[in-house]
Design a protein around this motif. Structure first.
Motif, PDB file in Angstrom:
ATOM      1  N   GLY A 316      90.266  54.486  18.500  1.00 38.89           N
ATOM      2  CA  GLY A 316      89.950  55.859  18.135  1.00 38.89           C
ATOM      3  C   GLY A 316      90.814  56.335  16.981  1.00 38.89           C
ATOM      4  O   GLY A 316      90.335  56.996  16.047  1.00 38.89           O
ATOM      5  N   GLY A 317      92.107  55.973  17.017  1.00 42.51           N
ATOM      6  CA  GLY A 317      92.985  56.334  15.914  1.00 42.51           C
ATOM      7  C   GLY A 317      92.612  55.614  14.633  1.00 42.51           C
ATOM      8  O   GLY A 317      92.694  56.180  13.534  1.00 42.51           O
ATOM      9  N   HIS A 318      92.225  54.363  14.762  1.00 44.74           N
ATOM     10  CA  HIS A 318      91.791  53.552  13.620  1.00 44.74           C
ATOM     11  C   HIS A 318      90.644  54.242  12.876  1.00 44.74           C
ATOM     12  O   HIS A 318      90.695  54.434  11.661  1.00 44.74           O
ATOM     13  CB  HIS A 318      91.373  52.190  14.162  1.00 44.74           C
ATOM     14  N   GLU A 319      89.597  54.621  13.609  1.00 42.02           N
ATOM     15  CA  GLU A 319      88.436  55.223  12.962  1.00 42.02           C
ATOM     16  C   GLU A 319      88.731  56.633  12.437  1.00 42.02           C
ATOM     17  O   GLU A 319      88.222  57.027  11.389  1.00 42.02           O
ATOM     18  CB  GLU A 319      87.255  55.253  13.938  1.00 42.02           C
ATOM     19  N   TYR A 320      89.543  57.373  13.162  1.00 46.65           N
ATOM     20  CA  TYR A 320      89.945  58.710  12.700  1.00 46.65           C
ATOM     21  C   TYR A 320      90.662  58.610  11.358  1.00 46.65           C
ATOM     22  O   TYR A 320      90.352  59.348  10.411  1.00 46.65           O
ATOM     23  CB  TYR A 320      90.858  59.345  13.748  1.00 46.65           C
ATOM     24  N   ALA A 321      91.616  57.680  11.241  1.00 51.35           N
ATOM     25  CA  ALA A 321      92.385  57.537  10.008  1.00 51.35           C
ATOM     26  C   ALA A 321      91.506  57.082   8.856  1.00 51.35           C
ATOM     27  O   ALA A 321      91.643  57.566   7.720  1.00 51.35           O
ATOM     28  CB  ALA A 321      93.525  56.541  10.226  1.00 51.35           C
ATOM     29  N   GLU A 322      90.597  56.165   9.116  1.00 54.22           N
ATOM     30  CA  GLU A 322      89.738  55.676   8.047  1.00 54.22           C
ATOM     31  C   GLU A 322      88.719  56.721   7.607  1.00 54.22           C
ATOM     32  O   GLU A 322      88.317  56.751   6.446  1.00 54.22           O
ATOM     33  CB  GLU A 322      89.031  54.396   8.497  1.00 54.22           C
ATOM     34  N   THR A 323      88.315  57.583   8.518  1.00 52.16           N
ATOM     35  CA  THR A 323      87.400  58.657   8.120  1.00 52.16           C
ATOM     36  C   THR A 323      88.115  59.652   7.214  1.00 52.16           C
ATOM     37  O   THR A 323      87.509  60.193   6.277  1.00 52.16           O
ATOM     38  CB  THR A 323      86.833  59.369   9.358  1.00 52.16           C
ATOM     39  N   LEU A 324      89.400  59.891   7.446  1.00 51.87           N
ATOM     40  CA  LEU A 324      90.162  60.780   6.570  1.00 51.87           C
ATOM     41  C   LEU A 324      90.316  60.187   5.174  1.00 51.87           C
ATOM     42  O   LEU A 324      90.219  60.900   4.172  1.00 51.87           O
ATOM     43  CB  LEU A 324      91.541  61.057   7.159  1.00 51.87           C
ATOM     44  N   THR A 325      90.552  58.877   5.079  1.00 50.39           N
ATOM     45  CA  THR A 325      90.840  58.250   3.789  1.00 50.39           C
ATOM     46  C   THR A 325      89.596  57.701   3.094  1.00 50.39           C
ATOM     47  O   THR A 325      89.643  57.394   1.903  1.00 50.39           O
ATOM     48  CB  THR A 325      91.843  57.095   3.962  1.00 50.39           C
ATOM     49  N   ASP A 326      88.479  57.575   3.806  1.00 48.12           N
ATOM     50  CA  ASP A 326      87.248  57.048   3.220  1.00 48.12           C
ATOM     51  C   ASP A 326      86.054  57.658   3.943  1.00 48.12           C
ATOM     52  O   ASP A 326      85.279  56.962   4.590  1.00 48.12           O
ATOM     53  CB  ASP A 326      87.231  55.516   3.339  1.00 48.12           C
ATOM     54  N   PRO A 327      85.898  58.994   3.856  1.00 43.59           N
ATOM     55  CA  PRO A 327      84.866  59.659   4.659  1.00 43.59           C
ATOM     56  C   PRO A 327      83.446  59.264   4.295  1.00 43.59           C
ATOM     57  O   PRO A 327      82.595  59.124   5.171  1.00 43.59           O
ATOM     58  CB  PRO A 327      85.114  61.147   4.396  1.00 43.59           C
ATOM     59  N   ASN A 328      83.169  59.090   3.006  1.00 45.16           N
ATOM     60  CA  ASN A 328      81.833  58.684   2.546  1.00 45.16           C
ATOM     61  C   ASN A 328      81.949  57.283   1.973  1.00 45.16           C
ATOM     62  O   ASN A 328      82.052  57.076   0.778  1.00 45.16           O
ATOM     63  CB  ASN A 328      81.295  59.660   1.491  1.00 45.16           C
ATOM     64  N   THR A 329      81.952  56.323   2.857  1.00 50.00           N
ATOM     65  CA  THR A 329      82.213  54.940   2.479  1.00 50.00           C
ATOM     66  C   THR A 329      81.219  54.443   1.430  1.00 50.00           C
ATOM     67  O   THR A 329      80.031  54.763   1.530  1.00 50.00           O
ATOM     68  CB  THR A 329      82.111  54.024   3.711  1.00 50.00           C
ATOM     69  N   PRO A 330      81.642  53.651   0.457  1.00 52.04           N
ATOM     70  CA  PRO A 330      83.016  53.254   0.191  1.00 52.04           C
ATOM     71  C   PRO A 330      83.620  54.017  -0.977  1.00 52.04           C
ATOM     72  O   PRO A 330      84.168  53.420  -1.899  1.00 52.04           O
ATOM     73  CB  PRO A 330      82.861  51.780  -0.146  1.00 52.04           C
ATOM     74  N   GLY A 331      83.540  55.328  -0.977  1.00 53.81           N
ATOM     75  CA  GLY A 331      83.996  56.097  -2.120  1.00 53.81           C
ATOM     76  C   GLY A 331      85.459  56.454  -2.099  1.00 53.81           C
ATOM     77  O   GLY A 331      85.984  56.980  -3.081  1.00 53.81           O
ATOM     78  N   GLY A 332      86.151  56.184  -0.976  1.00 51.09           N
ATOM     79  CA  GLY A 332      87.549  56.557  -0.858  1.00 51.09           C
ATOM     80  C   GLY A 332      88.501  55.420  -1.171  1.00 51.09           C
ATOM     81  O   GLY A 332      88.417  54.791  -2.215  1.00 51.09           O
TER      82      GLY A 332
END
Length: 654
Positions: A316-332
């Motif tokens: 859950g933490g993994h996906e939360y962190a990646e959504t913050l840093t790359d919310p509209n993949t792969p634009g982040g």
């Protein structure tokens, strides 16, 4: 993770040491054979997809190396093995190094649909999807509990998100170094850029919804998961671009469900995004983690009811962190292999450098994985907090809109002090105006002025201002943002072809042989040093490379291109050597069709750009799914007669 992105764009975490690499990205992705035993490696025709946990999803980012080996079973219990080491380790179990391209830094991809990172106070909406969750009540901590949640997954997640930002939470601080609004390819953020914000204690969990009006699908597809995320946005009243710009929706499936065939494909979760009438929405597919031992259950040997839920912290933490840093993949933020900030540090054993650890929050102690820090060039559990400007305004994408049709363009400002924000704009075409309270530009333009530069301004109650600009062309087009960032991982093959457990990744393209992706001087690359050489095996075997493309709900077209040089000694007009581009379905691997064929007959010398429309093939399975793309050569003679040389591929969606 990531994902093709992508990869796979949705991004996700794979079974921990239970499954082999395969993911932002989005991790990810690629077609997988059904009926694979949960926790064991599955065969994938191609990589890519939402960032599945390994941490990708089909299409979000490519299947990320999940630093994991297959587990062994003893007495019916799955016993995880230690993670593999990679560069600079020796590749042996337990050497203590990351098996996820440890030395590759993260780079900024430039943003997708006006989003590079989440810049406002982080917000999470938790959705318990389906009547399978039963009825709701409230526990002594004020958490929503569900009668159909035997292991207590829902209150555990609520406590985790409530606790972020409390008790010296250094893990959240690692994320604040990342930003948006900078040049694509950048590895560091200036102080004046719009950074991810450190959460205020107790503010991350923004709402919980037990949507038990009907049963959720037993095996929900990606489009169905996306539809539930959109329903959640409407349920919580988030109906504008600005309201959804800095929030994420976690779609929780009940015990026994098989969302996006997570058990067969072999991942634990993924994140992705979609275009909706409410703006772009970022969401996570969160299966019932205790259903699969390889997704963190009792990962530290506790063998307790709370330990059974370890995956909701780790994954859950993994996906939360990646959504913050790359919310509209792969634009982040991803590295050269398509991995996101959490993929690079997934499943490193506790006690090892950069390994899993427990974070003590005000709401309890939760197991987490570390996150990649570009600043330290390490997987870190804590870092200093980086603060950016108080008021930020997200970069807005250049657009093409249809004359005479309604326009709906959302601006999204964020004020870390919580002050109200008002909007204004200059350069708007005749017929368009901006709502000062919501930031939505709407109206109908005649489209007589062609390209125009529009500037949007935001002002908070303290008098602070921020502005951004974008180009709009209302003389024609389908409407919406112009083509976003590159969707393919390693489009120029410059990552090489060494094994993923050592220095570089090959599974971005799944070559059929070791030397298919090559720097050989016998032929030349279109650019750089590496290229793909199909046609080396003669009629004994077909040569191929394959990758995956994650597609997003709300998009309408997709294009794939590459440069092709056909060098041939086969002069037969009736029996030429051939090259085909074939599209496959993500879920069962069935062929969607031959996109295009080329042959040795009449081939032009030198590299020629090839471009094809993938839209009809995506429409067969629906936007929001992942398709696999396979380039395969067939030689008619035992002696190779044609070299099909491929380089500098590209994929874009609109």
């Amino acid at each position: 993770m990531v994902g093709l992105t992508a990869a796979m764009a949705v991004t996700g975490l794979a079974f921990s040491p239970l499954s082999a690499i395969a993911d932002p990205h989005p991790a990810l992705h690629a077609t997988a054979q059904a009926n694979a035993e949960p926790g064991t490696p599955v065969s994938t025709p191609a990589s890519g997809g939402p960032h599945k946990a390994y941490a990708f999803k089909p299409g979000a980012a490519k299947a990320g190396p999940a630093a994991a080996k297959a587990s062994t079973k003893t007495g019916g219990k799955v016993t995880p093995q230690l993670a593999d080491g990679a560069d600079p380790g020796n590749g042996n179990d337990g050497d203590g190094y990351v098996a996820n391209e440890y030395d590759a830094p993260m780079t900024y991809k430039g943003g997708e649909d006006s989003a590079g990172v989440m810049t406002g106070p982080p917000k999470v909406y938790l959705v318990l999807w389906g009547s399978q969750w039963g009825t709701q009540s409230t526990n002594s901590s004020g958490d929503l509990v569900a009668s159909g949640d035997p292991d207590g997954a829902a209150p555990y997640q609520q406590d985790f998100f409530k606790g972020l930002g409390s008790s010296g939470d250094g893990w959240s601080a690692v994320l604040t170094q990342y930003c948006e609004g900078i040049q694509a390819g950048s590895m560091q953020c200036p102080a004046n850029a719009a950074h991810i914000q450190y959460p205020q204690a107790g503010s991350v969990l923004a709402g919980v919804w037990l949507d038990n009006s009907a049963a959720a699908p037993a095996a929900a597809t990606e489009p169905q998961l996306g539809a539930e995320a959109a329903a959640a946005a409407q349920h919580f009243g988030n109906t504008t671009e600005a309201q959804n710009r800095n929030v994420q929706y976690v779609i929780d499936s009940a015990q026994g469900a098989d969302p996006d065939k997570w058990k067969e494909i072999g991942y634990c979760a993924w994140h992705d995004f979609e275009r909706t009438s409410f703006g772009s929405i970022s969401y996570t597919n969160m299966p019932y983690q205790p259903d699969v031992a390889g997704c963190g259950a009792n990962w530290f040997g506790e063998n307790t009811p709370r330990g059974l839920l370890d995956g909701y912290g780790i994954i859950g933490g993994h996906e939360y962190a990646e959504t913050l840093t790359d919310p509209n993949t792969p634009g982040g933020w991803t590295d050269v292999t398509g991995q996101e900030v959490a993929d690079k540090c997934a499943w490193i054993p506790k006690g090892s450098n950069g390994g899993l650890f427990f974070e003590n929050l005000s709401t309890g102690s939760f197991p987490l994985q570390t996150l990649w820090s570009n600043t330290d060039h390490l997987c870190q559990s804590s870092d200093p907090i980086v603060t950016g400007p108080t008021l930020t305004l997200s970069v807005m994408c250049d657009r093409t809109d249809t004359p005479g049709q309604p326009v709906d363009i959302g601006a999204a400002a964020a004020d870390s002090s919580g002050a109200a924000v008002s909007y204004s704009a200059t350069g708007l075409p005749s017929g368009l105006s901006i709502n000062s309270g919501t930031g939505v530009i709407s109206g109908t333009s005649s489209g007589t002025n062609g390209w125009q530069r529009i500037t949007v301004n935001a002002t908070d109650a303290g008098g602070r201002t921020a502005s951004t600009g974008f180009w709009e062309n209302v003389t024609g087009g389908a409407g919406g943002c112009n083509s976003g960032p590159e969707q393919l991982i390693d489009p120029g093959f410059e990552n090489g072809s060494a094994d993923v457990d050592h220095t570089v990744m090959t599974d971005a393209w799944g070559p059929s042989g070791y030397n298919i992706i090559t720097p050989s001087s016998l032929h030349a690359a279109h650019s750089g040093q590496w290229y793909a050489w199909l046609g080396q095996s003669g009629s004994a075997a077909d040569d191929s490379i394959n990758t995956s493309l994650n597609t997003y709900p709300g998009y309408r077209s997709a294009n794939f291109s590459f440069w092709l040089d056909t060098e041939s000694t086969n002069t037969s007009g009736s029996n030429p050597d051939t090259l085909q581009l074939i599209a496959y379905s993500q879920y069962d691997g069935h062929e969607l069709g031959v996109v295009k064929s080329w042959s040795s007959q009449g081939a032009q010398a030198g590299y020629q750009q090839q471009s094809v429309d993938l839209t009809p093939f995506i429409q067969q399975v629906g936007w929001g799914t992942t398709i696999s793309l396979k380039l395969v050569s067939h030689e008619t003679s035992a002696t190779p007669g044609t070299a099909f040389l491929i380089d500098d591929a590209s994929a874009h969606e609109n």
